[in-house]
Design a protein around this motif. Structure first.
Motif, short mmCIF file in Angstrom:
data_model
loop_
_atom_site.label_atom_id
_atom_site.label_comp_id
_atom_site.label_asym_id
_atom_site.label_seq_id
_atom_site.Cartn_x
_atom_site.Cartn_y
_atom_site.Cartn_z
N GLN A 1 -49.05 28.36 6.52
CA GLN A 1 -49.46 28.12 5.15
C GLN A 1 -48.56 28.79 4.13
O GLN A 1 -48.44 28.32 2.99
CB GLN A 1 -50.91 28.59 4.94
CG GLN A 1 -51.93 27.80 5.74
CD GLN A 1 -53.35 28.27 5.49
OE1 GLN A 1 -53.59 29.36 4.95
NE2 GLN A 1 -54.32 27.46 5.86
N GLU A 2 -47.92 29.89 4.50
CA GLU A 2 -47.03 30.58 3.59
C GLU A 2 -45.99 31.36 4.36
O GLU A 2 -46.20 31.73 5.53
CB GLU A 2 -47.79 31.50 2.64
CG GLU A 2 -48.44 32.69 3.32
CD GLU A 2 -49.13 33.61 2.32
OE1 GLU A 2 -49.51 33.14 1.23
OE2 GLU A 2 -49.29 34.81 2.64
N LEU A 3 -44.86 31.60 3.70
CA LEU A 3 -43.76 32.35 4.29
C LEU A 3 -43.41 33.52 3.37
O LEU A 3 -43.30 33.34 2.16
CB LEU A 3 -42.53 31.46 4.48
CG LEU A 3 -42.69 30.29 5.46
CD1 LEU A 3 -41.50 29.34 5.34
CD2 LEU A 3 -42.82 30.80 6.89
N VAL A 4 -43.24 34.69 3.96
CA VAL A 4 -42.90 35.90 3.20
C VAL A 4 -41.48 36.31 3.56
O VAL A 4 -41.17 36.50 4.75
CB VAL A 4 -43.88 37.05 3.49
CG1 VAL A 4 -43.48 38.30 2.71
CG2 VAL A 4 -45.31 36.64 3.14
N PHE A 5 -40.63 36.45 2.55
CA PHE A 5 -39.23 36.82 2.75
C PHE A 5 -38.99 38.20 2.14
O PHE A 5 -38.78 38.31 0.92
CB PHE A 5 -38.31 35.79 2.10
CG PHE A 5 -38.40 34.41 2.68
CD1 PHE A 5 -37.53 34.00 3.68
CD2 PHE A 5 -39.36 33.52 2.20
CE1 PHE A 5 -37.61 32.71 4.21
CE2 PHE A 5 -39.45 32.23 2.72
CZ PHE A 5 -38.57 31.83 3.73
N LYS A 6 -39.02 39.24 2.96
CA LYS A 6 -38.73 40.58 2.45
C LYS A 6 -37.26 40.63 2.03
O LYS A 6 -36.38 40.19 2.76
CB LYS A 6 -39.02 41.63 3.51
CG LYS A 6 -40.49 41.73 3.87
CD LYS A 6 -40.72 42.83 4.88
CE LYS A 6 -42.20 42.96 5.24
NZ LYS A 6 -42.44 44.06 6.20
N THR A 7 -37.03 41.16 0.84
CA THR A 7 -35.69 41.12 0.24
C THR A 7 -35.30 42.48 -0.33
O THR A 7 -36.12 43.16 -0.94
CB THR A 7 -35.65 40.07 -0.88
OG1 THR A 7 -36.08 38.81 -0.36
CG2 THR A 7 -34.25 39.92 -1.44
N VAL A 8 -34.04 42.86 -0.10
CA VAL A 8 -33.48 44.09 -0.66
C VAL A 8 -32.25 43.73 -1.47
O VAL A 8 -31.31 43.12 -0.94
CB VAL A 8 -33.12 45.11 0.44
CG1 VAL A 8 -32.37 46.30 -0.16
CG2 VAL A 8 -34.36 45.60 1.16
N ASP A 9 -32.25 44.09 -2.75
CA ASP A 9 -31.12 43.82 -3.64
C ASP A 9 -30.32 45.12 -3.84
O ASP A 9 -30.90 46.16 -4.11
CB ASP A 9 -31.60 43.33 -5.00
CG ASP A 9 -32.42 42.05 -4.90
OD1 ASP A 9 -32.11 41.23 -4.02
OD2 ASP A 9 -33.37 41.88 -5.70
N THR A 10 -29.00 45.01 -3.72
CA THR A 10 -28.14 46.16 -3.92
C THR A 10 -27.15 45.87 -5.05
O THR A 10 -26.53 44.80 -5.08
CB THR A 10 -27.36 46.50 -2.65
OG1 THR A 10 -28.28 46.75 -1.58
CG2 THR A 10 -26.51 47.76 -2.85
N TYR A 11 -27.03 46.82 -5.99
CA TYR A 11 -26.12 46.68 -7.13
C TYR A 11 -24.77 47.30 -6.82
O TYR A 11 -24.61 48.06 -5.85
CB TYR A 11 -26.74 47.32 -8.36
CG TYR A 11 -27.96 46.62 -8.89
CD1 TYR A 11 -27.88 45.68 -9.91
CD2 TYR A 11 -29.22 46.88 -8.34
CE1 TYR A 11 -29.01 45.03 -10.38
CE2 TYR A 11 -30.36 46.23 -8.81
CZ TYR A 11 -30.25 45.30 -9.82
OH TYR A 11 -31.36 44.65 -10.28
#
Length: 243
Positions: free
Chosen positions: A130-140
């Motif tokens: 029913q849903e998908l979770v995409f853990k995300t890490v952003d680096t500057y």
């Protein structure tokens, strides 16, 4: 109410007016603090349906740094999507995609400060969920890290929510491309440990304050108002005793 109008009122009315002004300032400060925390990462699909094939997922990371631009985005794929099911559709100029044990990393030359980072991948087939979770890490480019990895809950809104994609039910004739039993089972890493991201805190120096800090500030402001009101009542009681 203008201060000149407050000064023309009797002492009790002036005290009440001051309480109202302090309360308005406290609430305004809370909203001002809460506003910058609205930056986040989102995911969209051209075909958000379970078991859909060759689906393009577009990720947008909103810039929240005033000193540097995005240099890398790390995504943990949810169960049902393997790293070898993913190909790069488009990305910022010079950015390339590298698969990891539980997802992929995409990055390259740092973007301009304040520019959002958008990239898209093509997924061989979405799982039947029913849903998908995409853990995300952003680096500057300056090393600052924003971790969008908190799972959605019904109890409270997350400070650092992971991108969530809602899926429509699969069509009646949809079939998985390969039986789940023949695919390697995998659980995405909770800490996103690839590339040293796990050692970076969710809120580093210079980042926007978390929701807990905002709530504490608002509570302190309300306590101050309560103390001010108590002092007003004590003054009134003192005047009554003097009579």
């Amino acid at each position: 109410m203008p201060l000149s109008s407050v000064q023309s009122l009797n002492p009790a009315a002036r005290e009440f007016g001051r309480i109202a002004v302090v309360g308005a300032l406290a609430l305004t400060s809370a909203f001002v603090l809460a506003h910058p925390a609205s930056a986040h990462t989102e995911v969209e699909a051209d075909t958000p349906r379970a078991l859909a094939r060759n689906v393009t997922l577009t990720f947008t990371s909103e810039a929240e740094s005033d000193t540097a631009g995005f240099a890398r985005v790390r995504v943990a794929l949810p169960k049902g999507i393997e790293p070898d099911d993913v190909t790069l559709a488009h990305a910022p100029k010079g950015w390339t995609l590298k698969t990891t044990s539980d997802g992929y990393t995409i990055g390259g030359p740092a973007l301009a400060t304040g520019a959002d980072a958008e990239h898209a991948i093509t997924v061989r087939q979405l799982p039947d969920v029913q849903e998908l979770v995409f853990k995300t890490v952003d680096t500057y480019g300056d090393g600052r890290v924003s971790r969008w990895i908190e799972l959605p809950t019904q109890e409270a809104e997350s400070d650092q929510p992971a991108p969530v994609l809602k899926l429509r039910p699969a069509t009646a004739d949809a079939q998985p491309l390969s039986p789940p039993s023949t695919r390697a089972s995998r659980t995405p890493s909770e800490g996103l440990s690839d590339g040293g991201d796990a050692s970076a805190s969710a809120h580093t120096e210079g980042e926007n304050p978390p929701g807990g800090l905002i709530a504490a500030g608002a509570a302190a402001a309300l306590l101050g108002l309560g103390a001010f009101a108590w002092r007003l009542n004590q003054r009134r009681a003192g005047r009554g005793g003097a009579r």
